[in-house]
Design a protein around this motif. Structure first.
Motif, PDB file in Angstrom:
ATOM      1  N   GLY A 160       0.792  -1.224   0.000  1.00 46.29           N
ATOM      2  CA  GLY A 160       0.000   0.000   0.000  1.00 46.29           C
ATOM      3  C   GLY A 160       0.820   1.268   0.000  1.00 46.29           C
ATOM      4  O   GLY A 160       0.286   2.353  -0.203  1.00 46.29           O
ATOM      5  N   GLU A 161       2.143   1.145   0.203  1.00 52.29           N
ATOM      6  CA  GLU A 161       3.011   2.325   0.176  1.00 52.29           C
ATOM      7  C   GLU A 161       3.600   2.487  -1.226  1.00 52.29           C
ATOM      8  O   GLU A 161       3.842   1.511  -1.929  1.00 52.29           O
ATOM      9  N   LYS A 205      -4.147  -0.584  -8.193  1.00 55.82           N
ATOM     10  CA  LYS A 205      -5.301  -0.916  -7.357  1.00 55.82           C
ATOM     11  C   LYS A 205      -6.009  -2.155  -7.890  1.00 55.82           C
ATOM     12  O   LYS A 205      -6.485  -3.000  -7.114  1.00 55.82           O
ATOM     13  N   ASN A 214      -3.824  -1.571  -1.963  1.00 56.99           N
ATOM     14  CA  ASN A 214      -4.600  -0.549  -1.263  1.00 56.99           C
ATOM     15  C   ASN A 214      -3.680   0.622  -0.959  1.00 56.99           C
ATOM     16  O   ASN A 214      -2.901   0.590  -0.012  1.00 56.99           O
ATOM     17  N   ARG A 235      -2.433   4.048   0.256  1.00 60.99           N
ATOM     18  CA  ARG A 235      -2.756   5.037   1.280  1.00 60.99           C
ATOM     19  C   ARG A 235      -1.742   6.175   1.340  1.00 60.99           C
ATOM     20  O   ARG A 235      -2.061   7.251   1.807  1.00 60.99           O
ATOM     21  N   ASN A 236      -0.517   5.873   0.893  1.00 63.83           N
ATOM     22  CA  ASN A 236       0.561   6.807   1.158  1.00 63.83           C
ATOM     23  C   ASN A 236       1.539   6.846  -0.010  1.00 63.83           C
ATOM     24  O   ASN A 236       1.907   5.796  -0.528  1.00 63.83           O
ATOM     25  N   ALA A 286      -4.627   9.615  -1.698  1.00 64.67           N
ATOM     26  CA  ALA A 286      -3.510   9.229  -0.835  1.00 64.67           C
ATOM     27  C   ALA A 286      -2.809  10.461  -0.270  1.00 64.67           C
ATOM     28  O   ALA A 286      -2.774  11.519  -0.900  1.00 64.67           O
ATOM     29  N   THR A 287      -2.253  10.308   0.918  1.00 61.53           N
ATOM     30  CA  THR A 287      -1.425  11.350   1.516  1.00 61.53           C
ATOM     31  C   THR A 287      -0.042  11.307   0.881  1.00 61.53           C
ATOM     32  O   THR A 287       0.528  10.229   0.689  1.00 61.53           O
ATOM     33  N   GLU A 339      -2.239  16.479   2.117  1.00 64.12           N
ATOM     34  CA  GLU A 339      -3.460  15.686   2.277  1.00 64.12           C
ATOM     35  C   GLU A 339      -4.414  15.974   1.110  1.00 64.12           C
ATOM     36  O   GLU A 339      -4.381  17.055   0.517  1.00 64.12           O
TER      37      GLU A 339
END
Length: 496
Positions: A259-260, A399, A404, A406-407, A431-432, A472
């Motif tokens: 996810g990273e 994806k 997943n 997120r970052n 994502a952040t 963000e």
């Protein structure tokens, strides 16, 4: 007690960089690169790209001398050495470990027809389910070219290796490679979890030409006396980490878990995400390799998306639309136009065929341009939005593979200096984005610290990694961003 240092080398196609990292503070105390101009790439024919491996050694020696001179650090104060390197190259050596020919490097395309034929003959489903890629233009197909076109030289090959393996060999006198390296050369079977005998048999390679497998993190070899005397180091220093440039960039940004994502956006753009299960894209729009922390017990794959037409469009826009402005001023101008650029959409793929588009070459196009409404600010914004949207398009493929996201971690450089680009990317993909101050040679040095047991894990090694900014998603204007992205995607699909 005297300080100890970690030494990292980054073998690129334009230069070799070296960095010294203090083991206690985790801070880089000096960096240098050679040559100071761009290194020569030998192109005897169109589509060829070669470099003499000896030059990598010479540049590494000069860069090391410069940082040791800057800091007055002594050879016996180096605790461990790590290596990052340009991926997919081919180095062939004889039994005396002498290079038999210049290295065929990553951007050389002569292996393409061998990869395409192998993809059909071996079967697309087999290649994708076992190798996670088509044989493509990787190390194996470069060797296939040598076998067919230089048969006498091919018979003299004792071992083949990647550029990073070559530097490690010069340091230690020993030949080794990693599972990650074998996977980027297309030699690793992920379904069988060993070297692909099917691929070796197909191309007619004897397994003995492959180097012995060493751990990515761990004592791979030690600096030999001959190299120590030449470089001013101490014999016995462990070489304890090795990684290709994109996996190593991810390590440098502490991107290790599913996810990273690690992203770069220079002339071309790279999105490198970590996947926690063996999977592949059925259309082969991305490449998948073993990440630096992949093991039998822990599946960690690096999914690599490369987009040729990204930052090069931003540079073109600056040069041709706003030559009177600096990049920072151009970014400010773009921000004066509204999200979506009032209907102007730019498809950025004007730098050759794109793998993400199944190797199609669409060219760059401006769509919806209104002479009565659109001005410079709209064009600059639409260009940066188009680049961000191309990243989002590729992230959607990741994806689909089960990632997943997120970052996103990135260095604060190139396109990531643009607030508009960053916010657009974050807002569309949800994502952040975290921006850091690091580079490949520093990452290689810290990898060496992990491999030598100086750091117990990545979190400890990168505790000093300086986070420069956090972006963000813009939830207030999310619908506007998504509307612009969907229009962009529909325009692209119409072109395709």
């Amino acid at each position: 007690m005297a300080s100890k240092y970690l030494l990292g080398f980054d073998v690129g196609s334009s230069s070799v960089k070296a960095s010294l990292v203090n083991t206690d503070s985790g801070r880089c105390v000096a960096s240098a690169f050679h040559p100071k101009h761009e290194a020569e790439i030998i192109a005897v024919k169109t589509g060829w790209a070669e470099q003499n491996p000896q030059t990598w050694w010479d540049y590494a020696r000069l860069a090391l001398q410069e940082i040791m001179s800057k800091t007055n650090v002594k050879g016996d104060e180096i605790a461990a050495i790590g290596i990052s390197y340009q991926m997919h190259g081919l180095v062939c050596v004889d039994r005396n470990l002498q290079a038999l020919r210049p290295s065929i490097i990553w951007c050389d395309s002569r292996g393409v027809p061998y990869g395409e034929k192998g993809f059909k003959d071996l079967g697309e489903k087999w290649c994708l389910s076992h190798l996670l890629n088509s044989p493509g233009n990787f190390t194996a197909t470069k060797l296939a070219w040598v076998k067919e076109n230089e048969p006498e030289l091919f018979e003299k090959i004792h071992k083949i290796m990647l550029p990073g393996d070559y530097l490690a060999m010069r340091l230690s006198g020993q030949v080794g490679t990693t599972v990650s390296g074998l996977s980027e050369g297309m030699f690793w079977d992920f379904k069988e979890n060993h070297v692909s005998e099917t691929l070796l048999d197909y191309y007619g390679f004897d397994k003995s030409v492959l180097a012995d497998i060493v751990p990515t993190f761990g004592i791979q070899s030690e600096v030999c006396k001959e190299a120590a005397d030449e470089l001013g180091l101490k014999a016995g220093i462990p070489i304890s980490y090795r990684g290709g440039d994109q996996p190593n960039n991810a390590l440098s940004l502490n991107v290790m878990n599913p996810g990273e994502i690690a992203a770069t956006a220079g002339t071309s753009g790279v999105v490198y995400g970590v996947l926690g299960e063996v999977n592949y894209d059925p259309l082969s729009r991305v490449n998948t390799f073993a990440h630096v922390n992949h093991s039998d017990e822990l599946t960690r794959l690096g999914v690599l998306l490369c987009i040729n037409g990204t930052g090069i469009l931003n540079a073109w826009t600056h040069r041709n639309i706003t030559p009177e402005l600096g990049y920072a001023e151009m970014n400010e101008l773009a921000d004066t136009a509204p999200i979506g650029s009032e209907g102007l959409t730019i498809i950025p793929f004007g730098n050759g065929a794109e793998r993400v588009l199944e190797n199609r070459e669409t060219g760059c196009s401006f769509n919806g341009l209104n002479f009565n409404k659109h001005q410079k600010a709209h064009i600059v914004r639409a260009a940066q939005e188009g680049i961000a949207f191309s990243f989002c398009y590729g992230i959607e493929i990741m994806k689909e593979m089960g990632m997943n996201i997120r970052n996103i971690h990135a260095g604060k450089a190139n396109m990531f200096l643009s607030p508009l680009f960053r916010t657009t990317l974050s807002s569309v993909c949800g994502a952040t984005i975290e921006l850091y101050d690091t580079d490949g040679s520093v990452g290689a040095a810290k990898g060496a610290g992990i491999g030598a047991g100086i750091y117990k894990n990545c979190d400890e090694a990168f505790a000093s990694l300086e986070k420069l900014a956090v972006i963000e998603p813009d939830t207030v204007h999310k619908e506007n961003y998504l509307m612009a992205y969907n229009r962009w995607k529909k325009t692209l699909e119409n072109i395709l």
